[in-house]
Design an enzyme around this catalytic site. Structure first.
Site, PDB file in Angstrom:
ATOM      1  CG  HIS A  37      -1.639  -1.213   1.541  1.00  0.00           C
ATOM      2  ND1 HIS A  37      -2.877  -1.501   0.985  1.00  0.00           N
ATOM      3  CD2 HIS A  37      -1.336  -2.263   2.344  1.00  0.00           C
ATOM      4  CE1 HIS A  37      -3.307  -2.664   1.451  1.00  0.00           C
ATOM      5  NE2 HIS A  37      -2.399  -3.164   2.265  1.00  0.00           N
TER       6      HIS A  37
HETATM    7  O1  RIB Z   1      -4.563  -0.533   5.278  1.00  0.00           O
HETATM    8  C1  RIB Z   1      -3.214  -0.481   4.886  1.00  0.00           C
HETATM    9  C2  RIB Z   1      -2.481   0.565   5.660  1.00  0.00           C
HETATM   10  O2  RIB Z   1      -2.533   0.247   7.047  1.00  0.00           O
HETATM   11  C3  RIB Z   1      -0.990   0.634   5.316  1.00  0.00           C
HETATM   12  O3  RIB Z   1      -0.531   1.946   5.491  1.00  0.00           O
HETATM   13  C4  RIB Z   1      -0.364  -0.266   6.338  1.00  0.00           C
HETATM   14  O4  RIB Z   1       0.992   0.071   6.633  1.00  0.00           O
HETATM   15  C5  RIB Z   1      -1.203   0.035   7.540  1.00  0.00           C
HETATM   16  O5  RIB Z   1      -0.728   1.242   8.129  1.00  0.00           O
END
Ligand code: RIB
Ligand code: CA
Length: 356
Positions: A277
């Site tokens: 992500h």
């Molecule tokens: O949902 C994904 C996010 O939540 C990413 O930033 C991961 O590192 C967690 O922080």
């Protein structure tokens, strides 16, 4: 000379945050100004240890790392060791950082730098929005002082990853997210020249999947040997996987951290790989052309029984409220993955071979 984007990354370093830090450190078009830490995947103090250790691994002990808010604005702290490991970096172990924490609080750092360099800094949040909410409450003109704002967070047209409707970063502190989104809306109403924040939700970040073969590509780009030392279980019994013995320290780290993350995704998402992500959000902050977006009015549910923390996007303009976010609806994932391999692999190549 490549034009560089000045970045402040607000992180909850965890595994994908660490890849985002490495991506930024390996990006010739990034000036990494500072890193600010917030509780999320792991508590903020461990986030600050992890972030400094990653920056030193990347050869950047000079980057200022500041501790921010350690608990959400009003909710109880929640972390996710099952996703990122007990220390937040999966199976990887790094030497404790030698650099001290900044003497500045994260919120002070964000405001100081935005005021010192008006219109120059791109803020990127990769965790809960607690620090940014505090900053914008103290300085309502922050949206105008920043060059722009990019966030990883939300689920705008897809299911959540924490509850059926809610993505983790928003889930941890929905009040903070609501404050931030509304603050930008108010600032843009007063000054239409302010750019809408670019929001990368699960809609696009769950298309950013790294697989074992991508890690082997990265190892080869790094000149790491042997590349079968990645020791990623490739869907076999992860217990058979051993610690990576790759010769490049960054490759060893990436392999050991990702193996934990891939084991998590194999259990919960049905594939042996990982959604990365946060690096996608940094890549989009550096190159807006990587994503296509839709301007939407978004608010956050903070009182729902079933929908608490949901990012509610007004796709049909039913509220009559002007768009306050540019929500990413697609991303060029192959180009992103090639850049990730090149930038982190290239960074690793700059580090000497060391025996295990
Ligand atoms: O949902 C994904 C996010 O939540 C990413 O930033 C991961 O590192 C967690 O922080
Ligand atoms: Ca994160």
């Amino acid at each position: 000379m490549t034009e560089r984007t000045a970045l402040i990354l607000d992180v909850d370093t965890g595994i994908d945050d660490s890849l985002a830090l490495l991506y930024a450190a390996g990006s010739p078009d990034a000036e990494l100004v500072a890193v600010t830490c917030v509780s999320g995947n792991i508590d903020a103090r461990q986030v600050a240890v992890n972030s400094r250790a990653i920056l030193e691994l990347a050869g950047r002990p000079d980057i200022e790392v500041a501790l921010g808010r350690e608990v959400p604005l009003i909710r109880a702290l929640e972390t996710t060791p099952e996703t990122h490991g007990p220390q937040g970096l999966g199976h990887a172990e790094l030497p404790p950082p030698s650099q001290p924490l900044s003497e500045r609080h994260a919120v002070d750092l964000i405001l100081d730098e935005a005021r010192r360099r008006p219109g120059e800094i791109m803020l990127v949040t990769l965790g809960p929005l607690t620090n940014l909410a505090l900053a914008v409450m103290r300085e309502p003109s922050l949206p105008r002082l920043l060059k722009g704002y990019t966030l990883m967070g939300g689920a705008f047209g897809v299911s959540g990853n924490t509850t059926p409707t809610t993505e983790w970063n928003i889930h941890c502190d929905p009040e903070a997210a609501a404050i931030v989104f509304r603050a930008w809306g108010s600032a843009m109403a007063a000054d239409p020249s302010i750019a809408r924040p670019v929001a990368l939700g699960l809609d696009v970040t769950e298309r950013a999947r790294i697989l074992p073969d991508d890690v082997v590509r990265l190892a080869r780009r790094a000149g790491s040997t042997p590349d079968d030392s990645i020791a990623l279980a490739r869907g076999e019994d992860p217990m058979l996987a051993a610690r990576s013995v790759a010769s490049r320290p960054i490759v060893r780290y990436v392999a050991d951290a990702l193996r934990f993350y891939m084991e998590f995704h194999a259990r919960y998402d049905g594939f042996y790989g990982a959604f990365i992500h946060d690096p996608l959000a940094v890549a989009a902050a550096l190159d807006r052309g990587l994503v296509t977006t839709e301007p939407l009015y978004v608010d956050v549910e903070t009182r729902g029984e079933l929908t608490d923390g949901m990012t509610v996007a007004d796709r049909r303009r039913l509220t009559g409220k002007p768009p306050n976010l540019d929500v990413a609806v697609s991303a060029d994932i192959p180009v992103f993955l090639d850049r990730l391999v090149e930038r982190i692999g290239g960074l690793a190549a700059d580090h000497p071979d060391v025996s295990r």
